[in-house]
Write a protein that holds these residues in place. Structure first.
Motif, mmCIF file in Angstrom:
data_model
loop_
_atom_site.group_PDB
_atom_site.id
_atom_site.type_symbol
_atom_site.label_atom_id
_atom_site.label_comp_id
_atom_site.label_asym_id
_atom_site.label_seq_id
_atom_site.Cartn_x
_atom_site.Cartn_y
_atom_site.Cartn_z
ATOM 1 N N LYS A 2 7.527 5.083 -10.724
ATOM 2 C CA LYS A 2 6.065 5.030 -11.319
ATOM 3 C C LYS A 2 5.178 4.672 -10.010
ATOM 4 O O LYS A 2 5.587 3.661 -9.238
ATOM 5 N N THR A 3 4.120 5.331 -9.964
ATOM 6 C CA THR A 3 3.191 5.003 -8.853
ATOM 7 C C THR A 3 1.936 4.454 -10.005
ATOM 8 O O THR A 3 1.380 5.098 -10.675
ATOM 9 N N ILE A 4 1.259 3.381 -9.624
ATOM 10 C CA ILE A 4 0.244 2.592 -10.333
ATOM 11 C C ILE A 4 -0.667 2.395 -9.376
ATOM 12 O O ILE A 4 -0.377 1.601 -8.096
ATOM 13 N N GLU A 5 -1.898 2.755 -9.355
ATOM 14 C CA GLU A 5 -2.961 2.395 -8.401
ATOM 15 C C GLU A 5 -4.001 1.606 -9.214
ATOM 16 O O GLU A 5 -4.501 2.129 -10.296
ATOM 17 N N THR A 6 -4.375 0.618 -8.582
ATOM 18 C CA THR A 6 -5.371 -0.108 -9.173
ATOM 19 C C THR A 6 -6.256 -0.999 -8.179
ATOM 20 O O THR A 6 -5.776 -0.988 -6.761
ATOM 21 N N ILE A 7 -7.107 -1.688 -8.352
ATOM 22 C CA ILE A 7 -7.915 -2.604 -7.600
ATOM 23 C C ILE A 7 -7.619 -4.018 -7.831
ATOM 24 O O ILE A 7 -7.497 -4.414 -9.122
ATOM 25 N N VAL A 18 -0.722 -8.887 -10.832
ATOM 26 C CA VAL A 18 -0.883 -7.460 -11.151
ATOM 27 C C VAL A 18 -0.399 -7.334 -12.817
ATOM 28 O O VAL A 18 0.505 -7.943 -13.053
ATOM 29 N N VAL A 33 3.395 -2.486 -1.550
ATOM 30 C CA VAL A 33 2.219 -3.104 -1.913
ATOM 31 C C VAL A 33 1.437 -2.283 -0.413
ATOM 32 O O VAL A 33 1.689 -2.648 0.588
ATOM 33 N N VAL A 34 0.544 -1.513 -0.784
ATOM 34 C CA VAL A 34 -0.245 -0.954 0.439
ATOM 35 C C VAL A 34 -1.896 -1.389 0.359
ATOM 36 O O VAL A 34 -2.317 -1.284 -0.706
ATOM 37 N N ILE A 35 -2.337 -2.332 1.386
ATOM 38 C CA ILE A 35 -3.437 -2.708 1.512
ATOM 39 C C ILE A 35 -4.425 -1.961 2.361
ATOM 40 O O ILE A 35 -4.097 -1.992 3.483
ATOM 41 N N ASP A 36 -5.545 -1.758 1.772
ATOM 42 C CA ASP A 36 -6.571 -1.222 2.858
ATOM 43 C C ASP A 36 -7.142 -2.192 3.830
ATOM 44 O O ASP A 36 -7.315 -3.412 3.358
#
Length: 80
Positions: A2-7, A18, A33-36
């Motif tokens: 599953k891919t979950i995208e959140t802020i 989370v 975890v990918v962080i801008d």
């Protein structure tokens, strides 16, 4: 998978929390975890808060006396 995208909010000590959907079973999971590199810009607060039911209203003059809202008068033979 599953891919979950959140802020997420990162605390000063580098922690995030989370909330996962209820269909994820308990136990150990592999997580990526990918962080801008740049944080999101802060939202500007509006000076006055409007009620959700405070819609803008446009006042217009009266309708013409010969205005017809009949379907036959609004649409042509092709239904448009």
């Amino acid at each position: 998978m599953k891919t979950i995208e959140t802020i997420a909010t990162v605390t000063a000590d580098g922690k995030i929390t989370v909330q996962l959907p209820p269909d994820i079973p308990a136990g150990e999971h592999r997580v990526v975890v990918v962080i801008d590199e740049q944080p999101l810009p802060k939202k500007t607060e509006t000076k006055e808060k409007r009620s959700l039911l405070d819609f803008p209203v446009i006042h217009v003059d009266y309708w013409s006396e010969n205005l017809s809202l009949r379907r036959e008068d609004m649409y042509d033979d092709w239904g448009r």
